[in-house]
Write a protein that holds these residues in place. Structure first.
Motif, PDB file in Angstrom:
ATOM      1  N   GLU A   1      13.044  20.400 102.348  1.00 28.13           N
ATOM      2  CA  GLU A   1      11.914  20.339 103.268  1.00 28.13           C
ATOM      3  C   GLU A   1      12.391  19.862 104.645  1.00 28.13           C
ATOM      4  O   GLU A   1      12.017  20.441 105.671  1.00 28.13           O
ATOM      5  CB  GLU A   1      10.827  19.410 102.730  1.00 28.13           C
ATOM      6  CG  GLU A   1       9.598  19.367 103.613  1.00 28.13           C
ATOM      7  CD  GLU A   1       8.508  18.465 103.065  1.00 28.13           C
ATOM      8  OE1 GLU A   1       7.337  18.726 103.388  1.00 28.13           O
ATOM      9  OE2 GLU A   1       8.805  17.508 102.319  1.00 28.13           O
ATOM     10  N   HIS A   2      13.217  18.847 104.668  1.00 28.37           N
ATOM     11  CA  HIS A   2      13.743  18.312 105.929  1.00 28.37           C
ATOM     12  C   HIS A   2      14.542  19.376 106.696  1.00 28.37           C
ATOM     13  O   HIS A   2      14.482  19.441 107.924  1.00 28.37           O
ATOM     14  CB  HIS A   2      14.617  17.084 105.650  1.00 28.37           C
ATOM     15  CG  HIS A   2      15.232  16.490 106.873  1.00 28.37           C
ATOM     16  ND1 HIS A   2      14.500  15.773 107.795  1.00 28.37           N
ATOM     17  CD2 HIS A   2      16.505  16.530 107.333  1.00 28.37           C
ATOM     18  CE1 HIS A   2      15.302  15.401 108.775  1.00 28.37           C
ATOM     19  NE2 HIS A   2      16.523  15.838 108.513  1.00 28.37           N
ATOM     20  N   MET A   3      15.267  20.233 105.971  1.00 28.55           N
ATOM     21  CA  MET A   3      16.075  21.275 106.599  1.00 28.55           C
ATOM     22  C   MET A   3      15.251  22.509 106.956  1.00 28.55           C
ATOM     23  O   MET A   3      15.756  23.439 107.563  1.00 28.55           O
ATOM     24  CB  MET A   3      17.245  21.655 105.690  1.00 28.55           C
ATOM     25  CG  MET A   3      18.217  20.499 105.511  1.00 28.55           C
ATOM     26  SD  MET A   3      19.737  20.827 104.556  1.00 28.55           S
ATOM     27  CE  MET A   3      19.268  21.916 103.283  1.00 28.55           C
ATOM     28  N   GLY A   4      13.969  22.518 106.556  1.00 26.19           N
ATOM     29  CA  GLY A   4      13.092  23.618 106.938  1.00 26.19           C
ATOM     30  C   GLY A   4      13.100  24.814 106.011  1.00 26.19           C
ATOM     31  O   GLY A   4      12.619  25.887 106.370  1.00 26.19           O
TER      32      GLY A   4
ATOM     33  N   ILE B   1      11.682  24.788 102.810  1.00 25.34           N
ATOM     34  CA  ILE B   1      10.415  24.792 102.074  1.00 25.34           C
ATOM     35  C   ILE B   1       9.414  23.921 102.814  1.00 25.34           C
ATOM     36  O   ILE B   1       9.781  23.108 103.656  1.00 25.34           O
ATOM     37  CB  ILE B   1      10.579  24.286 100.616  1.00 25.34           C
ATOM     38  CG1 ILE B   1      11.104  22.845 100.595  1.00 25.34           C
ATOM     39  CG2 ILE B   1      11.449  25.227  99.799  1.00 25.34           C
ATOM     40  CD1 ILE B   1      11.161  22.233  99.197  1.00 25.34           C
ATOM     41  N   ARG B   2       8.136  24.126 102.512  1.00 24.79           N
ATOM     42  CA  ARG B   2       7.099  23.247 103.045  1.00 24.79           C
ATOM     43  C   ARG B   2       6.119  22.941 101.921  1.00 24.79           C
ATOM     44  O   ARG B   2       5.927  23.729 101.012  1.00 24.79           O
ATOM     45  CB  ARG B   2       6.403  23.852 104.259  1.00 24.79           C
ATOM     46  CG  ARG B   2       5.470  24.990 103.950  1.00 24.79           C
ATOM     47  CD  ARG B   2       4.741  25.477 105.207  1.00 24.79           C
ATOM     48  NE  ARG B   2       3.941  26.636 104.870  1.00 24.79           N
ATOM     49  CZ  ARG B   2       4.358  27.886 104.883  1.00 24.79           C
ATOM     50  NH1 ARG B   2       5.602  28.159 105.241  1.00 24.79           N
ATOM     51  NH2 ARG B   2       3.550  28.865 104.541  1.00 24.79           N
TER      52      ARG B   2
ATOM     53  N   LEU C   1       8.350  28.661 100.220  1.00 24.29           N
ATOM     54  CA  LEU C   1       9.517  28.984 101.027  1.00 24.29           C
ATOM     55  C   LEU C   1       9.081  29.302 102.451  1.00 24.29           C
ATOM     56  O   LEU C   1       8.137  30.056 102.665  1.00 24.29           O
ATOM     57  CB  LEU C   1      10.234  30.216 100.472  1.00 24.29           C
ATOM     58  CG  LEU C   1      11.203  30.034  99.326  1.00 24.29           C
ATOM     59  CD1 LEU C   1      11.696  31.383  98.830  1.00 24.29           C
ATOM     60  CD2 LEU C   1      12.364  29.162  99.728  1.00 24.29           C
ATOM     61  N   THR C   2       9.763  28.747 103.410  1.00 30.64           N
ATOM     62  CA  THR C   2       9.510  29.075 104.810  1.00 30.64           C
ATOM     63  C   THR C   2      10.281  30.361 105.146  1.00 30.64           C
ATOM     64  O   THR C   2      11.047  30.879 104.320  1.00 30.64           O
ATOM     65  CB  THR C   2       9.998  27.948 105.725  1.00 30.64           C
ATOM     66  OG1 THR C   2      11.411  27.811 105.551  1.00 30.64           O
ATOM     67  CG2 THR C   2       9.293  26.633 105.422  1.00 30.64           C
TER      68      THR C   2
ATOM     69  N   GLY D   1      13.841  29.630 104.678  1.00 30.45           N
ATOM     70  CA  GLY D   1      14.219  29.637 103.266  1.00 30.45           C
ATOM     71  C   GLY D   1      14.332  31.038 102.718  1.00 30.45           C
ATOM     72  O   GLY D   1      15.248  31.349 101.933  1.00 30.45           O
ATOM     73  N   GLN D   2      13.426  31.923 103.110  1.00 24.38           N
ATOM     74  CA  GLN D   2      13.494  33.317 102.664  1.00 24.38           C
ATOM     75  C   GLN D   2      14.735  34.010 103.192  1.00 24.38           C
ATOM     76  O   GLN D   2      15.347  34.827 102.493  1.00 24.38           O
ATOM     77  CB  GLN D   2      12.229  34.054 103.093  1.00 24.38           C
ATOM     78  CG  GLN D   2      10.994  33.585 102.338  1.00 24.38           C
ATOM     79  CD  GLN D   2       9.719  34.247 102.830  1.00 24.38           C
ATOM     80  OE1 GLN D   2       9.738  35.160 103.639  1.00 24.38           O
ATOM     81  NE2 GLN D   2       8.594  33.761 102.342  1.00 24.38           N
ATOM     82  N   ALA D   3      15.125  33.680 104.425  1.00 23.76           N
ATOM     83  CA  ALA D   3      16.333  34.279 104.999  1.00 23.76           C
ATOM     84  C   ALA D   3      17.578  33.879 104.207  1.00 23.76           C
ATOM     85  O   ALA D   3      18.500  34.687 104.023  1.00 23.76           O
ATOM     86  CB  ALA D   3      16.478  33.869 106.458  1.00 23.76           C
TER      87      ALA D   3
END
Length: 76
Positions: free
Chosen positions: A23-26, A28-29, A66-67, A70-72
């Motif tokens: 989450e911190h790395m962006g 997931i949210r 997944l943000t 994350g999907q990338a």
């Protein structure tokens, strides 16, 4: 979370730590869905605790999503 930790073969603490890092790395949210406060309030709809009227629902569910970042990473 306990079931997921069991399924991936780690402790609950390890899973919570890993998800916190993601989450911190962006990647997931955290999203919460469920009941919300009355329509007359209209503040913070869909969260577990309304800042406007103080409504707290016991039927709120937390999802990890997944943000785009994350999907990338997974090629999605």
């Amino acid at each position: 979370m306990t079931q997921l930790a069991h399924e991936v073969g780690c402790s609950l603490k390890e899973l919570e730590s890993a998800m916190g890092q993601m989450e911190h790395m962006g990647y997931i949210r955290n999203e919460q869905f469920g009941q919300s406060c009355s329509s007359s309030c209209g503040i913070d709809r869909g969260s577990s605790q309304c800042a406007g009227c103080g409504f707290a629902s016991s039927e709120t569910y937390t999802f990890w999503v997944l943000t785009e970042r994350g999907q990338a990473i997974i090629g999605g």
